[in-house]
Design a protein around this motif. Structure first.
Motif, short mmCIF file in Angstrom:
data_model
loop_
_atom_site.label_atom_id
_atom_site.label_comp_id
_atom_site.label_asym_id
_atom_site.label_seq_id
_atom_site.Cartn_x
_atom_site.Cartn_y
_atom_site.Cartn_z
N THR A 93 29.27 -65.37 0.45
CA THR A 93 30.62 -65.28 0.98
C THR A 93 30.69 -64.12 1.96
N SER A 94 31.78 -64.02 2.69
CA SER A 94 31.92 -62.97 3.69
C SER A 94 32.08 -61.61 3.03
N ARG A 95 31.76 -60.59 3.79
CA ARG A 95 31.94 -59.18 3.40
C ARG A 95 31.26 -58.88 2.07
N MET A 96 29.97 -59.29 2.02
CA MET A 96 29.20 -58.99 0.83
C MET A 96 27.79 -58.56 1.22
N THR A 97 27.17 -57.79 0.34
CA THR A 97 25.76 -57.43 0.46
C THR A 97 25.03 -57.95 -0.76
N ASP A 142 28.12 -70.51 5.22
CA ASP A 142 28.76 -71.35 6.22
C ASP A 142 30.10 -70.74 6.60
N GLY A 143 30.27 -70.43 7.89
CA GLY A 143 31.53 -69.87 8.37
C GLY A 143 31.79 -68.47 7.87
N LEU A 144 30.75 -67.67 7.75
CA LEU A 144 30.88 -66.33 7.17
C LEU A 144 30.84 -65.25 8.25
N HIS A 145 31.24 -64.04 7.84
CA HIS A 145 31.08 -62.86 8.69
C HIS A 145 30.79 -61.65 7.81
N ARG A 186 28.70 -64.91 11.78
CA ARG A 186 28.51 -63.79 12.70
C ARG A 186 28.41 -62.49 11.91
N GLY A 187 27.78 -61.51 12.53
CA GLY A 187 27.65 -60.21 11.87
C GLY A 187 26.75 -60.28 10.65
N ILE A 188 25.51 -60.75 10.85
CA ILE A 188 24.57 -60.96 9.74
C ILE A 188 23.41 -59.98 9.87
#
Length: 445
Positions: A93-97, A142-145, A186-188
């Protein structure tokens, strides 16, 4: 006593790396900033057991569900401690490490019966191997940032041999899963992780922007089918650097869609940087194509070291692809034990179906290949354009490829190509011989 080639190879290597030590070494670090996340959770908080036997799919999915829905400010780090964590495929998911500690292994289950299916990519029109959909990648986004996969050189293991055997036995129903895929993201950042035994392509950013892949190791047996290392696909502003790759197919291959589907989707790959890659493969070291229907522009590959590889540098496309391949620069490459040093060809790769347009001819121009040194190179090079779409402005400079005894090869093989050359041995074909450095190949080296 060293051979002539060995002496010069050592000198060239010393010059390259010493110059890099004196000057500031170019890096990807500014493209996507590394984010510190104060909110941290461990996969063991969700009942995961790292014994290599327990299936931990529920733990991964619950932990990522928590990250997605709590939406902590600055995002969340999911910590994977030492141990072997068996799991089915899962979505990020987005905003995760995703952080793999030293000794941590995320291992794919070999039960393929319940592996999720997803739609084919629109720029391919079908699965890359089989018609219809495709199996979801082991780790998918999919569709993440703002997503980071990193750690202390932990391992993501695809246990791909069951998939390779299905391919060999021709029992695949759908296209095999990649190990890691980001789509429309984006931002990967992907760094400091070992990837091994991918079922299919290893790392596949597709329709992505601002992607950094650095300090990774990618491993697969040399006979593992289609286990490309890193394939930026219809993506922009991608930087790949400081990594070791040894797989069964191309180490790095830039792509942008397949025949009429890629032409219709119309999304190019552009602004791709590849530097300081070391590796080996029975196929290509650095490749563009063969799926190039959306176009590929502005690619820089430099400081590449290849050994025991089929083709050192391979630019490849085909009738029906369409698309423009231009502004490709490949420099400072050392290669040893190579079947063919350089291959640029317009008759490579298959088609998704019989509906491709034979009049959709690719265009290839503004190609710069310079500062190349090869030892134990069986064949120097081949440059083969298309009769109705010749490759133009193909320039070679300071390219020296030697056979096993240090002697130079015979002439190159060329057709339907124009350009120039400066200081190339063995001497290239007549279409690429410049009378002076002021011609098409007036480039510094």
């Amino acid at each position: 006593m060293k051979s002539r080639g060995g002496v010069w190879a050592a000198v060239l290597a010393l010059m390259w790396w010493c110059s890099g030590a004196v000057a500031e070494v170019a890096t990807c670090s500014g493209l996507v900033p590394m984010v510190y996340r104060s909110d941290k959770i461990s996969i063991t908080d969700y009942g995961a057991v790292g014994d290599g036997k327990t299936l931990n799919t529920k733990a991964f999915r619950e932990a990522i569900y928590r990250i997605e829905h709590l939406r902590r400010r600055g995002g969340t780090l999911l910590y994977i401690p030492a141990g072997v964590y068996l799991t089915d495929s899962f979505n990020l998911t987005s905003r995760m490490t995703l952080y793999l500690a030293k000794g941590a292994v995320i291992k794919a289950t070999q039960d393929t019966t319940n592996w999720p299916l997803i739609a084919p990519l629109p720029s391919y029109g079908r699965g890359r191997e089989r018609p219809g959909g495709r199996y979801m990648s082991f780790i998918h986004g999919d569709g993440l940032h703002d997503v980071i996969i990193t750690g202390e050189n932990g391992t993501i293991d695809g246990q791909g041999d069951v998939w390779w055997n299905m391919w060999r036995q021709r029992t695949l129903q759908f296209t095999r899963p990649n190990l890691v895929e980001f789509k429309d993201s984006r931002g990967i950042i992907i760094s400091n992780v070992i990837f091994k035994n991918s079922p299919f392509w290893n790392i596949h950013p597709v329709y992505c922007s601002n992607v950094v892949i650095r300090y990774v190791t990618i491993l697969a047996p040399s006979d593992s089918p289609n286990t490309d290392g890193i394939d930026p696909d219809s993506s922009s502003h991608v930087c790949i650097e400081d990594s070791y790759i040894s797989t069964g197919d191309d180490l790095v291959a830039v792509k942008s869609g397949w025949d009429q589907y890629g032409i219709a989707y119309g999304r190019p790959s552009n602004d791709i940087t590849i530097r300081r890659i070391t590796g080996s493969s029975p196929f290509a070291g650095i490749a563009v194509g063969s799926e190039t229907s959306g176009g590929v522009t502005n690619v820089l590959a430099e400081h590449i070291t290849l050994s025991n590889t089929g083709i050192g540098i391979h630019l490849k496309t085909n009738i029906g692809r369409g698309g423009i391949i231009r502004n490709i620069t490949i420099s400072n490459v050392f290669m040893e034990n190579i079947r063919k040093g350089i291959k640029i060809a317009g008759d490579v790769g298959d088609h998704p179906d019989e509906n491709y347009d034979p009049n959709a001819l690719p265009i290839m121009k503004h190609i710069r290949i310079k500062n190349i040194w090869g030892e134990k190179v069986l064949e120097a090079g081949l440059v083969k354009g298309l009769k109705n779409s010749p490759f133009t402005d193909i320039c070679l400079a300071n390219v020296h490829l030697f056979g096993s005894s240090g002697s130079r090869h015979g002439p190159w093989t060329c057709s339907d190509v124009s350009g120039g050359s400066v200081e190339v041995s063995p001497s290239p074909c007549s279409e690429l011989i410049s009378s002076s450095q002021t011609g098409a190949c007036s480039i510094p080296f």
